[in-house]
Design a protein around this motif. Structure first.
Motif, short mmCIF file in Angstrom:
data_model
loop_
_atom_site.label_atom_id
_atom_site.label_comp_id
_atom_site.label_asym_id
_atom_site.label_seq_id
_atom_site.Cartn_x
_atom_site.Cartn_y
_atom_site.Cartn_z
N ALA A 1 0.84 -1.20 0.00
CA ALA A 1 0.00 0.00 0.00
C ALA A 1 0.87 1.25 0.00
N ALA A 2 1.96 1.22 0.76
CA ALA A 2 2.89 2.36 0.77
C ALA A 2 3.55 2.54 -0.59
N ALA A 3 3.95 1.43 -1.21
CA ALA A 3 4.57 1.51 -2.53
C ALA A 3 3.63 2.13 -3.55
N HIS A 4 2.37 1.67 -3.54
CA HIS A 4 1.39 2.24 -4.47
C HIS A 4 1.18 3.73 -4.20
N ALA A 5 1.10 4.10 -2.93
CA ALA A 5 0.83 5.50 -2.58
C ALA A 5 1.99 6.41 -2.95
N LEU A 6 3.20 5.88 -2.91
CA LEU A 6 4.39 6.72 -3.14
C LEU A 6 4.98 6.56 -4.54
N GLY A 7 4.38 5.70 -5.35
CA GLY A 7 4.77 5.64 -6.75
C GLY A 7 6.01 4.84 -7.06
N THR A 8 6.23 3.74 -6.31
CA THR A 8 7.34 2.85 -6.63
C THR A 8 6.83 1.42 -6.72
N THR A 9 7.57 0.58 -7.42
CA THR A 9 7.23 -0.84 -7.49
C THR A 9 8.25 -1.69 -6.73
#
Length: 278
Positions: free
Chosen positions: A94-102
């Motif tokens: 969820a943090a990755a999606h929110a911050l724009g990284t994979t």
């Protein structure tokens, strides 16, 4: 011939708890990205939606990319139920999606008091479960070779990545951690692991006492590693994780001045081999 360039990143919380200060110092070093482990003293898997949204706004306003989520997933005893880390990985995703990284950094479990071969099956079950979730969610797990976890030496790192056999499980390479395990990183590990390396975490260490030092000042064979990455056409991230002031099993701290020293040490090495950091 166009000069090869790598995107410079770093563990922001090694600079300061305040993400605004983290970004300011990174940008002063010429880094266009940040690796997020914690902000405001809160681990990334524990940040709520509002905090993640605030971080995202800050990074967008400052023009700072997020290179990876430096999660603590797998930095627990292997006896923890599979579901425990799967649930925590859901928060990291969820943090990755929110911050724009994979990209999400993970580990492969502690097993204190037992032998590696005795926990292998338990480790692989957990790593497969994590990789399966990552595959469904469109993210890549980057296994870090941390001391005292199952995957802390090249042979067991290779065992994990080949046995799981998922394109969603790749490797973050850390020279200093290998030195602390009695391994010559490039000599002992690079050839077999290079095909799986997608991310570079930068610190160095002395074999004599395991102390962490800036890149190129230890026994981590950094120049050899960086040269091999250059020759392979690597065009990814180089993420500073200096650990120059204080560190525990949960992470490290350097402060702005020491972090700057680490950044300049890395740039000296990349200048030497003809790679641009941006």
């Amino acid at each position: 011939m166009t000069q090869l360039s790598w995107e410079l990143s770093g563990f922001g919380d090694e600079i300061d708890a305040d993400p605004a200060i983290q970004v300011a110092v990174l940008q002063a070093l010429g880094a266009s990205a940040i690796e997020v482990r914690s902000a405001w003293g809160v681990n990334v898997v524990d940040l709520d939606e509002d905090q993640l949204a605030g971080l995202h706004r800050l990074f967008e306003e400052r023009g700072q990319n997020v290179s990876a989520i430096a999660s603590p997933i797998g930095k627990v005893p292997v006896d923890e139920p599979v579901e425990h880390e799967v649930r925590r990985l859901e928060r990291a995703i969820a943090a990755a999606h929110a911050l724009g990284t994979t990209n999400i950094r993970i580990f492969s479990f502690y097993f204190e008091g037992r032998q590696p071969e005795d926990v292998r099956d338990d480790v692989l079950v957990r790593m497969r479960a994590l990789a399966d979730l990552a595959s469904r969610e469109g993210v890549t797990l980057l296994h870090e070779n941390e001391k005292d976890i199952y995957g802390d030496v090249p042979s067991r790192v290779l065992d994990i990545v080949e046995s799981v056999g998922s394109s969603s499980l790749r490797l973050a390479w850390d020279n200093a951690n290998y030195v602390q395990c009695g391994v010559k990183p490039f000599t002992d590990g690079w050839t077999q692991l290079a095909p799986y390396v997608d991310y570079l975490q930068v610190k160095d260490a002395l074999a004599a006492d395991s102390s962490v030092v800036p890149a190129g000042e230890g026994d981590g064979e950094l120049v050899e590693t960086l040269t091999a990455l250059r020759d392979a056409g690597y065009a990814g991230y180089a993420s500073l994780e200096p650990h120059l002031s204080d560190f525990t099993h949960l992470g490290g701290f350097s402060g702005p001045a020491a972090f700057g020293r680490a950044g300049r040490a890395l740039r000296k090495l990349t200048d030497q081999i003809g790679v641009t950091l941006r």
